[in-house]
Design an enzyme around this catalytic site. Structure first.
Site, mmCIF file in Angstrom:
data_model
loop_
_atom_site.group_PDB
_atom_site.id
_atom_site.type_symbol
_atom_site.label_atom_id
_atom_site.label_comp_id
_atom_site.label_asym_id
_atom_site.label_seq_id
_atom_site.Cartn_x
_atom_site.Cartn_y
_atom_site.Cartn_z
ATOM 1 N N LYS A 181 0.842 -1.206 0.000
ATOM 2 C CA LYS A 181 0.000 0.000 0.000
ATOM 3 C C LYS A 181 0.873 1.250 0.000
ATOM 4 O O LYS A 181 0.619 2.205 -0.730
ATOM 5 C CB LYS A 181 -0.943 -0.017 1.219
ATOM 6 C CG LYS A 181 -2.031 -1.078 1.087
ATOM 7 C CD LYS A 181 -2.804 -1.321 2.379
ATOM 8 C CE LYS A 181 -3.764 -2.496 2.185
ATOM 9 N NZ LYS A 181 -4.517 -2.850 3.379
ATOM 10 N N GLN A 188 -4.954 -1.791 9.402
ATOM 11 C CA GLN A 188 -4.680 -3.084 8.766
ATOM 12 C C GLN A 188 -5.227 -4.214 9.647
ATOM 13 O O GLN A 188 -4.918 -4.292 10.840
ATOM 14 C CB GLN A 188 -3.164 -3.247 8.562
ATOM 15 C CG GLN A 188 -2.781 -4.519 7.836
ATOM 16 C CD GLN A 188 -3.336 -4.591 6.414
ATOM 17 O OE1 GLN A 188 -3.274 -3.632 5.661
ATOM 18 N NE2 GLN A 188 -3.901 -5.736 6.059
ATOM 19 N N ASP A 194 -11.267 2.158 3.300
ATOM 20 C CA ASP A 194 -11.541 0.726 3.101
ATOM 21 C C ASP A 194 -13.032 0.487 2.858
ATOM 22 O O ASP A 194 -13.426 -0.606 2.443
ATOM 23 C CB ASP A 194 -11.092 -0.080 4.331
ATOM 24 C CG ASP A 194 -9.710 -0.701 4.146
ATOM 25 O OD1 ASP A 194 -9.284 -0.869 2.987
ATOM 26 O OD2 ASP A 194 -9.064 -1.017 5.162
#
Ligand code: NAP
Length: 294
Positions: free
Chosen positions: A53, A97, A120
């Site tokens: 990422k 995460q 997300d």
């Protein structure tokens, strides 16, 4: 004729070129798109996802900062960090995460991410907006699957899409996305799961079959109709003594057999995976662009 191989790597690369231009246009207006990532502990898979990422962000011109918290962090410490990144104007996107340590409730932590910065697309407010067809950050893997289909000439519009898997991060949001009365969606969707009787009866009816089960080779060639477009979301480690790591990655589909029958299929690796990271970058740029709209 063997199936066309839909390369997620190639589609992702072309989207990243577009994102570079969008990031450059934002910079001309004095905005550097920013992504704040919270990583807890040293889980190798999580570290490698976060590294991918960060690398992708740098490539397209997004400022990225990872806050690396110790493996024994408490829920309160993680939530405090989320709050700090929420307040920090340098970050247009904030993500935590997953997975988190077992004593931490991931849903509780996600609820603390500001919905505007939830790149997300996991916050319940955004999940609700997605279902209602309102503008919101789209969850990255479903968004990536949709973009990969549309950009490869296999728009789901009017098609019967059969999704195997009903998780909150893939199956359910993908169904919610593809049933919308919108371009690139407007599909008829069937969702299958472990409670589905006679899975093959359903998969054989798919124009587009999405496997998101986490079960290696669960979809075999006899379960796929001639001319079907197959999207393999699964990422599974299987032992491989010939690989230096001792394992290799495979999807949920029997790729070699299905490619002789399908119209098109995505490989693993190199299929949905690169798209997921790219859609995160897209969501970050979109969040930064929204700040211009006031
Ligand atoms: P998950 O939470 O474990 O959900 C799996 C789903 O598949 C469940 O709904 C389960 O049904 C269903 N399922 C499992 N075996 C089945 C079978 N034999 N027949 C019918 N349904 C079955 O997994 P996930 O998080 O959605 O991830 C799925 C896979 O995609 C994993 O391999 C994951 O690593 C991969 N993934 C890849 C990406 C990427 O970017 N490439 C992103 C996310 C996930 P029940 O609900 O009945 O248990």
């Amino acid at each position: 004729m063997p199936a066309k191989i839909i390369s997620g790597k190639e589609v992702a690369a072309s989207i990243r070129e577009e994102l570079k231009e969008r990031a450059a246009r934002l910079k001309e207006k004095g905005i550097v798109p920013g992504l704040g990532v919270i990583l807890v502990g040293e889980d190798p898979a999580s570290v490698s996802y976060v590294t991918a990422k960060a690398k992708g962000a740098e490539e397209v011109g997004i400022f990225e900062e990872t806050v690396h918290l110790p493996a024994d962090s408490s829920e309160e410490e993680i939530i405090k960090t989320v709050d700090r990144l929420n307040q920090d104007p340098r970050f247009h996107g904030v993500l935590v995460q997953l997975p988190l340590p077992k004593w931490v409730n991931p849903d509780k932590v996600i609820n603390f991410i500001s919905p505007e910065k939830d790149v997300d697309g996991f916050h319940p407010i955004n999940v609700g907006k997605l279902l209602r067809g309102e503008p919101c950050p789209l969850p990255c893997t479903p968004y990536g699957v949709q973009q990969m289909l549309v950009r490869s000439g296999y728009s789901p519009e009017g098609k019967h899409v059969v999704i195997c898997g009903r998780s909150n991060i893939v199956g359910k949001p993908l169904a919610a996305l593809l049933i919308q009365k919108k371009p690139g969606a407007n599909a008829t969707v069937t969702i299958c799961h472990t409670g589905t009787r006679d899975l093959k009866r359903h998969t054989l009816q798919a124009d587009i079959l999405v496997a998101a089960m986490g079960a290696p080779k669960a979809i075999t060639a006899d379960m796929v109709r001639e001319g079907c477009v197959v999207i393999d979301v699964g990422v599974n480690r299987v032992p491989d003594p010939n690989s230096p790591k001792g394992f290799r990655l495979v999807g949920d589909c029997d790729f070699e057999a299905i490619k002789e029958k399908a119209e098109a299929i995505t490989p693993v690796p190199g299929g949905v995976g690169p798209m997921t990271v790219t859609m995160l970058l897209m969501n970050t740029i979109e969040a930064a662009e929204r700040t211009l709209q006031g």
